[in-house]
Motif scaffolding. Structure first.
Motif, PDB file in Angstrom:
ATOM      1  N   ASP A  72       0.608  -1.479   0.009  1.00  0.00           N
ATOM      2  CA  ASP A  72      -0.001  -0.249   0.092  1.00  0.00           C
ATOM      3  C   ASP A  72       1.211   1.174   0.192  1.00  0.00           C
ATOM      4  O   ASP A  72       0.271   2.106  -0.834  1.00  0.00           O
ATOM      5  N   ALA A  75       2.985   1.678  -3.195  1.00  0.00           N
ATOM      6  CA  ALA A  75       3.420   2.596  -4.238  1.00  0.00           C
ATOM      7  C   ALA A  75       2.521   3.801  -3.990  1.00  0.00           C
ATOM      8  O   ALA A  75       2.593   4.735  -5.447  1.00  0.00           O
ATOM      9  N   ARG A  76       2.375   4.317  -2.149  1.00  0.00           N
ATOM     10  CA  ARG A  76       2.092   6.255  -2.288  1.00  0.00           C
ATOM     11  C   ARG A  76       3.343   6.024  -2.333  1.00  0.00           C
ATOM     12  O   ARG A  76       3.197   7.886  -2.267  1.00  0.00           O
ATOM     13  N   THR A 109       4.604  10.119  -3.271  1.00  0.00           N
ATOM     14  CA  THR A 109       4.064  11.369  -3.612  1.00  0.00           C
ATOM     15  C   THR A 109       3.396  11.481  -1.970  1.00  0.00           C
ATOM     16  O   THR A 109       2.528  12.488  -2.553  1.00  0.00           O
ATOM     17  N   LEU A 110       3.648  10.961  -1.025  1.00  0.00           N
ATOM     18  CA  LEU A 110       4.032  11.210   0.305  1.00  0.00           C
ATOM     19  C   LEU A 110       3.959  12.449   0.304  1.00  0.00           C
ATOM     20  O   LEU A 110       4.894  12.670   0.473  1.00  0.00           O
TER      21      LEU A 110
END
Length: 263
Positions: A35, A38-39, A42-43
């Motif tokens: 989870d 994948a991000r 961009t956090l």
């Protein structure tokens, strides 16, 4: 359905070191590591994702992390380090060190098995998985996604499934929010120190928790014994030191296994 833990209480218990960490708590997901990975790039801030149940948890070398329902504490922490990828040597050991030390404050008496297993009574209680994502906008930084799994209960089921001894914390009165707060605070402080000083700052702490110190051990790769000797701790790069008849060797963590010599 089990109520979700209180994220505000977790943040309070984690303390100042984790003040900038976003806390996500979900009932179920496939993998908290997947989870966040994948991000990751961009956090906007460090983020911890805690799932009460993971259906596709991951362990070392791509292995599945198995946990009975409601029987484990499983979470991942995404953190941006102002370090190049090659400077992460020893990070998994530093993480294991902090996890062990924090659990020991609750009376568990855990030890460490190189490179990243947390043991209790000689059996595996927990493990650590690190995955990375390169920040394309900042070549001098890397996002690390740190997965931690700790067996809380029902280790008998796991032992039967895996055909090896597994430990849990079922004999200890535990408060999941308190444990999560302590682990998040400890890991946040560790990551800030690691960014400044690297693993060298954690060598003595890790060696003090080494379950195999002074023991006759062997390093095995796909059934083949690579080295055999007496475990002599780790060095500033996180390599396992072995005193062999031919002299001391330093073993790099990879898909190799540490075992007792007689096993």
């Amino acid at each position: 359905m089990q109520a979700l833990p209180d994220s505000v209480r977790v943040a309070t218990l984690a303390g100042l070191a984790a003040r900038d960490v976003a806390i996500e708590i979900v009932a179920e997901t496939g993998s908290t590591n997947a989870d966040l990975l994948a991000r990751a790039t961009t956090l906007a801030q460090p983020t911890v994702r805690w799932a009460l149940q993971q259906t596709a948890g991951k362990g070392r070398a791509g292995r599945a992390w198995l946990a009975p329902e409601n029987g484990a504490l499983t979470f991942s922490l995404a953190w941006k380090l102002a370090l190049p990828l090659q400077a992460l040597s020893g990070l998994s050991l530093a993480i294991g060190c902090v996890v062990s030390q924090q659990l020991n404050t609750f009376g568990l008496d855990t030890r460490l098995k190189w490179p990243n297993d947390v043991l209790r009574h000689g059996a595996k209680l927990g493990g650590v998985l690190i995955e990375t994502a390169v920040d394309r906008n900042d070549r001098n930084a890397v996002w690390v996604v740190i997965g931690v799994g700790i067996n809380l209960a029902r280790s008998g089921e796991l032992s039967q499934t895996l055909s090896r001894a597994v430990a849990d914390a079922s004999d200890v009165d535990y408060d999941r929010e308190e444990w999560m707060g302590a682990l998040l605070g400890g890991l946040s402080a560790m990551l800030q120190q690691f960014e400044r000083d690297g693993f060298a700052a954690f060598v003595a702490r890790w060696n003090a928790l080494d379950a195999y110190a002074g023991q006759d051990v062997k390093i095995v790769d796909q059934g083949r014994v690579l080295y055999q000797g007496q475990a002599a701790g780790v060095d500033a790069e996180g390599r396992l030191l072995l005193d062999t008849p031919e002299g001391q060797v330093a073993v790099i963590a990879g898909d190799v296994s540490l075992r007792m010599a007689e096993d």
